[in-house]
Design an enzyme around this catalytic site. Structure first.
Site: not given
Ligand code: AMP
Length: 329
Positions: A111, A194, A197
């Site tokens: 970040k 990866k 969002k």
């Molecule tokens: P976030 O969208 O960063 O708040 O992530 C929420 C959950 O989704 C967390 O458990 C992350 O590990 C999972 N997650 C987010 N992006 C990925 C991705 N590209 N692949 C696998 N898990 C993901």
């Protein structure tokens, strides 16, 4: 029965990474365990969301959780900011979290590199808030994607440190929940990294069939294999990784053979992948749209979820206060 906690930031719509990385595992085990699922709206503040959009974002993620299959009658589904006890536990845990270890977290370093103009204290202590979310319910298991492995390790470290300092066996060692197949990372369709969002490379649970086809057909590939059994480039390997998650094994096998014999047509591969993603996303999207317009249902879910989550959180925070030496006059 184990306690399971999982959360997702409310910064945007849920994508395939969220679903396959975390949500699907949670949904699979929600009926056999004591489960908490929350919408991390405090976490979303690190990027300073527009106040006019904050509520709408939470509402969207809430309907997406429900549409994807979180059952609020068995699991406790709540909004993080409805449970203020999490901020107290965050403060208490912060006293035993060291700046050096927080600065070394790879997500923090990432970040700082990407957004040097907004390195706020909330960003630095993000892993502590995450630990508070998990320890608030004394979670044994946490369904997360591979990107959260380090944060979860830190949660365990904070828990162990607390137990050692106060000479108690209070917090459990919260373990990632991967069903023995390893934590997964869903890649983006832009050839690297990866799916995320804010990376602009996501397929969302709310996307129309047309959007999904368009996004998949635009996915980055390469010029095609030149020699049999050659190693795949990262963009092509990413397409296969997503296919392994959404498609039937014989479909993956068919296209792998075509690749290995240099007969693959990426257009056909993408068409098949788009249809397989649609088959998985379309029913979820239909449910999301139905739920999203049902205000009475959404507010009932939120109200009941907050009550159940607060009861669990209050118990933990008052026990932690007692362990740390706070006494009532
Ligand atoms: P976030 O969208 O960063 O708040 O992530 C929420 C959950 O989704 C967390 O458990 C992350 O590990 C999972 N997650 C987010 N992006 C990925 C991705 N590209 N692949 C696998 N898990 C993901």
């Amino acid at each position: 029965m184990e306690t399971v906690v999982s959360g997702i930031r409310s910064t945007g719509n849920l994508h395939l990474g969220n679903y396959f990385g975390a949500l699907r595992n949670f949904i699979r085990i929600q009926h056999e365990n004591r489960c908490f699922f929350f919408i991390a709206d405090y976490h979303s503040l690190t990027t300073h969301p527009d106040p006019k959009l904050l509520h709408e974002n939470v509402r969207n993620v809430l309907s997406e959780y429900l549409g994807a299959g979180v059952d609020p009658d068995t699991a406790t589904l709540y909004i993080q900011s409805d449970v203020p006890q999490v901020t107290e536990l965050y403060l208490l845990l912060n006293m035993h979290a060291y700046v050096g270890e927080l600065e070394r977290t790879s997500s923090f370093k990432d970040k700082v590199r990407k957004h040097a103009d907004n390195v706020n204290a909330g960003l630095l202590t993000y892993p502590v808030l995450m630990a508070a979310d998990i320890l608030l319910h004394k979670a044994d298991k946490v369904p997360v994607g591979k990107d959260q492995e380090q944060h979860l390790e830190m949660t365990r470290r904070f828990a162990r440190r607390f137990n050692n300092i106060y000479g108690v066996e209070y917090f459990p060692e919260s373990m990632p929940c991967d069903f023995g197949s390893g934590l997964i990372k869903v890649p983006g369709l832009d050839g690297n990294g990866k799916m995320g969002k804010s990376e602009g490379n996501g397929i969302f649970l709310i996307d129309s069939d047309k959007d999904i086809r368009k996004k998949v057909m635009r996915a980055v590939t390469d010029e095609g294999p030149k020699t049999p059994n050659s190693e795949m480039s990262e963009p092509v390997a990413n397409i296969f990784s997503i296919m392994k998650i959404v498609s039937a094994p014989d479909t993956v096998e068919y296209f792998t053979e075509k690749y290995n014999s240099c007969e693959i047509r990426y257009g056909d591969l993408k068409k098949q992948l788009a249809e397989d993603i649609i088959a998985c996303v379309a029913p979820i999207r239909e449910r999301i749209l139905e739920i999203r317009s049902n205000d009475a249902y959404l507010s009932k879910v939120v109200r009941e979820g907050a009550e159940k989550a607060r009861a669990s959180a209050e118990k933990t925070v008052s026990e932690v206060r007692e362990i740390m030496g706070f006494k009532k006059f």
